[in-house]
Design a protein around this motif. Structure first.
Motif, short mmCIF file in Angstrom:
data_model
loop_
_atom_site.label_atom_id
_atom_site.label_comp_id
_atom_site.label_asym_id
_atom_site.label_seq_id
_atom_site.Cartn_x
_atom_site.Cartn_y
_atom_site.Cartn_z
N THR A 5 -7.47 13.93 77.16
CA THR A 5 -8.19 13.82 75.89
C THR A 5 -7.92 12.47 75.25
O THR A 5 -6.77 12.08 75.06
N GLN A 6 -9.00 11.77 74.92
CA GLN A 6 -8.89 10.51 74.20
C GLN A 6 -9.21 10.77 72.74
O GLN A 6 -10.09 11.55 72.42
N SER A 7 -8.50 10.09 71.88
CA SER A 7 -8.51 10.46 70.46
C SER A 7 -9.85 10.23 69.78
O SER A 7 -10.20 10.93 68.83
N CYS A 23 -4.29 8.59 74.19
CA CYS A 23 -4.69 9.45 75.30
C CYS A 23 -3.60 10.48 75.53
O CYS A 23 -2.41 10.13 75.59
N VAL A 24 -4.01 11.74 75.69
CA VAL A 24 -3.06 12.83 75.93
C VAL A 24 -3.52 13.63 77.13
O VAL A 24 -4.71 13.94 77.25
N GLN A 25 -2.57 13.96 78.02
CA GLN A 25 -2.89 14.82 79.16
C GLN A 25 -1.99 16.05 79.14
O GLN A 25 -0.84 15.98 78.71
N GLY A 104 -10.40 10.92 81.02
CA GLY A 104 -10.85 11.39 79.73
C GLY A 104 -12.33 11.08 79.53
O GLY A 104 -12.98 10.51 80.41
N GLN A 105 -12.83 11.43 78.33
CA GLN A 105 -14.26 11.31 78.08
C GLN A 105 -14.66 9.89 77.69
O GLN A 105 -15.85 9.58 77.61
N GLY A 106 -13.67 9.02 77.46
CA GLY A 106 -13.98 7.63 77.15
C GLY A 106 -14.03 7.37 75.65
O GLY A 106 -14.36 8.25 74.85
N THR A 107 -13.68 6.14 75.28
CA THR A 107 -13.82 5.66 73.90
C THR A 107 -14.69 4.42 73.93
O THR A 107 -14.36 3.43 74.58
N GLY B 41 -22.33 7.68 79.16
CA GLY B 41 -21.49 7.84 77.99
C GLY B 41 -20.28 8.74 78.17
O GLY B 41 -19.59 9.06 77.20
N LYS B 42 -20.01 9.14 79.42
CA LYS B 42 -18.88 10.04 79.68
C LYS B 42 -17.92 9.43 80.68
O LYS B 42 -18.23 8.45 81.35
#
Lengths: 112, 113
Positions: A5-7, A23-25, A104-107, B41-42
């Motif tokens: 998970t990215q914040s 970032c947390v895993q 993660g989903q990216g920032t 975007g992912k």
């Protein structure tokens, strides 16, 4: 299920600001990574960490630093944000060496 | 010089039209080759890991194969939901530490209904 998970999904920062990407895993993985992704350049490794408080430079570490105080958390720090750091930032984690990494989903960071 | 090259850069197929994506690598000491799928975007989503020449992995309409110099991602009878960018990455042996993956630039796949 594996979870990284990215914040933040989207961030807008001003030139010169200090920026923290978190970032947390939840998989108890030893190895964590930060990449940036730019059109035409693909994913490039910024920094990685193979243990708490341990870090190694990747291919493009200039202008970045990292922190890993706890096993599950890996932070990317832009000391003084510049417009050329506008990019998609991706965090990943991996268990044993030579196994797959999970992202993660990216920032999406925009520096104005 | 790129260590990982993916081709084609972009591919447009009709629904049901099978094809293959290529990932060639010029590195020595390969310790793993990985395929990912990335939606706009992912973050990349893991698909397959291949470790040795001759190895094959399958998942639904996708099949990945590995030779000593390249890997193929075969897509059989694709559907529009298979549209994405497919990324290939290699893991090199370094003798120590936790090296990151080296990625190709990806193949942008579009499946038209």
């Amino acid at each position: 299920d594996v979870k990284v998970t990215q914040s933040s999904r989207y961030l807008v920062k001003r030139t010169g600001e200090k920026v923290f990407l978190e970032c947390v895993q939840d998989m108890d993985h030893e190895n964590m990574f930060w990449y940036r992704q730019d059109p035409g350049l693909g994913l490039r490794l910024i920094y990685f960490s193979y243990d708490v408080k341990m870090k190694e430079k990747g291919d493009i570490p200039e202008g970045y630093s990292v922190s890993r105080e706890k096993k599950e958390r890996f932070s990317l720090i832009l000391e003084s944000a510049s417009t050329n750091q506008t990019s998609m930032y991706l965090c990943a984690s991996r268990g044993q060496k030579f196994t797959e990494a999970f992202f993660g989903q990216g920032t999406r960071l925009t520096v104005v | 010089e790129d260590q990982v090259t993916q081709s084609p850069e972009a591919l447009r197929l009709q629904e049901g039209e099978s094809s293959s994506l290529n990932c060639s690598y010029t590195v020595s000491g390969l310790r793993g080759l990985f395929w990912y799928r990335q939606d706009p975007g992912k973050g990349p989503e893991f698909l397959f890991t291949l470790y040795s020449a001759g190895e094959e992995k399958e998942k639904e309409r996708l099949k990945a194969t590995l030779t000593k110099k390249e890997s193929f991602l075969h897509i059989t009878a694709p559907k529009p939901e298979d549209s994405a960018t497919y990324l290939c990455a290699v893991q090199l042996y370094s003798g120590g530490g936790a090296d990151g993956l080296t990625f190709g630039k990806g193949t942008h796949l579009i499946i038209q209904p």
